[in-house]
Design a protein around this motif. Structure first.
Motif, mmCIF file in Angstrom:
data_model
loop_
_atom_site.group_PDB
_atom_site.id
_atom_site.type_symbol
_atom_site.label_atom_id
_atom_site.label_comp_id
_atom_site.label_asym_id
_atom_site.label_seq_id
_atom_site.Cartn_x
_atom_site.Cartn_y
_atom_site.Cartn_z
ATOM 1 N N ILE A 1 44.328 43.202 44.096
ATOM 2 C CA ILE A 1 43.108 43.917 43.731
ATOM 3 C C ILE A 1 42.659 43.446 42.358
ATOM 4 O O ILE A 1 43.446 43.424 41.411
ATOM 5 C CB ILE A 1 43.321 45.440 43.720
ATOM 6 C CG1 ILE A 1 43.458 45.958 45.147
ATOM 7 C CG2 ILE A 1 42.178 46.146 43.004
ATOM 8 C CD1 ILE A 1 43.654 47.458 45.239
ATOM 9 N N ASP A 2 41.402 43.050 42.297
ATOM 10 C CA ASP A 2 40.760 42.746 41.020
ATOM 11 C C ASP A 2 39.414 43.456 41.049
ATOM 12 O O ASP A 2 38.672 43.330 42.021
ATOM 13 C CB ASP A 2 40.579 41.235 40.846
ATOM 14 C CG ASP A 2 40.186 40.867 39.424
ATOM 15 O OD1 ASP A 2 39.209 41.457 38.899
ATOM 16 O OD2 ASP A 2 40.845 39.995 38.843
ATOM 17 N N THR B 1 33.745 38.955 41.883
ATOM 18 C CA THR B 1 33.556 37.504 41.951
ATOM 19 C C THR B 1 34.891 36.773 42.016
ATOM 20 O O THR B 1 34.928 35.582 42.336
ATOM 21 C CB THR B 1 32.743 36.977 40.757
ATOM 22 O OG1 THR B 1 33.468 37.221 39.547
ATOM 23 C CG2 THR B 1 31.370 37.628 40.700
ATOM 24 N N VAL B 2 35.998 37.470 41.747
ATOM 25 C CA VAL B 2 37.328 36.863 41.809
ATOM 26 C C VAL B 2 37.796 36.843 43.258
ATOM 27 O O VAL B 2 38.007 37.884 43.873
ATOM 28 C CB VAL B 2 38.341 37.634 40.925
ATOM 29 C CG1 VAL B 2 39.747 37.073 41.107
ATOM 30 C CG2 VAL B 2 37.918 37.591 39.473
ATOM 31 N N CYS B 3 37.927 35.635 43.799
ATOM 32 C CA CYS B 3 38.341 35.465 45.198
ATOM 33 C C CYS B 3 39.847 35.266 45.334
ATOM 34 O O CYS B 3 40.458 35.779 46.260
ATOM 35 C CB CYS B 3 37.648 34.260 45.819
ATOM 36 S SG CYS B 3 35.871 34.333 45.792
ATOM 37 N N GLY B 4 40.405 34.480 44.458
ATOM 38 C CA GLY B 4 41.804 34.094 44.578
ATOM 39 C C GLY B 4 41.907 32.638 45.006
ATOM 40 O O GLY B 4 40.911 32.007 45.363
ATOM 41 N N ALA B 5 43.116 32.113 44.987
ATOM 42 C CA ALA B 5 43.361 30.726 45.390
ATOM 43 C C ALA B 5 43.359 30.624 46.912
ATOM 44 O O ALA B 5 43.023 31.584 47.610
ATOM 45 C CB ALA B 5 44.688 30.251 44.802
ATOM 46 N N ASN C 1 41.408 38.802 47.262
ATOM 47 C CA ASN C 1 41.092 40.046 46.565
ATOM 48 C C ASN C 1 40.598 41.038 47.625
ATOM 49 O O ASN C 1 39.515 40.868 48.181
ATOM 50 C CB ASN C 1 40.014 39.795 45.508
ATOM 51 C CG ASN C 1 39.642 41.040 44.729
ATOM 52 O OD1 ASN C 1 40.202 42.120 44.931
ATOM 53 N ND2 ASN C 1 38.675 40.900 43.835
ATOM 54 N N ILE C 2 41.384 42.073 47.905
ATOM 55 C CA ILE C 2 41.013 42.974 48.997
ATOM 56 C C ILE C 2 39.741 43.767 48.704
ATOM 57 O O ILE C 2 39.092 44.247 49.628
ATOM 58 C CB ILE C 2 42.156 43.926 49.407
ATOM 59 C CG1 ILE C 2 42.499 44.906 48.305
ATOM 60 C CG2 ILE C 2 43.361 43.143 49.858
ATOM 61 C CD1 ILE C 2 43.445 46.004 48.758
#
Length: 118
Positions: A17-18, A22-26, A31-32
């Motif tokens: 969780i962020d 806009t933070v998707c992850g690698a 990001n749920i």
């Protein structure tokens, strides 16, 4: 009620969780908070740490359920298709504009009965 989509994935995926949408992850991270089409940045910003923890716990439980169902499909347990049909009925009854909790409860009890019989 928020509807989160859980995509099929193979291998390991790190769900996190962020609050920044806009933070998707690698490549193997997600990001749920981005998995609900109706989620807004303003709403995410209003969530407390306790609410975020609750969301993560609920998502983890749902993910575990999906993994169990996937294992049942592979093992071809009895009633698997009927169990999935009941789960789809529950989803439909809770997603429509005129939610029908009675029908959702009925489908849930039918699903539980089939799981116990399997």
């Amino acid at each position: 009620m928020w509807h989160y989509r859980v995509t099929n994935f193979v291998g390991t995926c790190n769900f996190f969780i962020d609050k920044n949408l806009t933070v998707c992850g690698a490549h193997n991270e997600t990001n749920i908070m981005r998995m609900s089409s109706n989620m807004t940045q303003a709403y995410v910003n209003s969530l407390t740490d306790a609410e975020l923890s609750s969301l993560m716990a609920s998502f983890s439980s749902a993910l575990e359920s999906f993994e169990i169902l996937s294992g049942w499909r592979i093992a071809k347990i009895p009633f698997c298709q009927a169990i999935e049909a009941d789960l789809k009925t529950i989803t439909v009854q809770l997603q429509t504009n005129t939610m029908n909790y009675g029908q959702a409860r009925w489908a849930y009890s039918q699903c539980a009965e089939k799981i116990l019989k399997a």
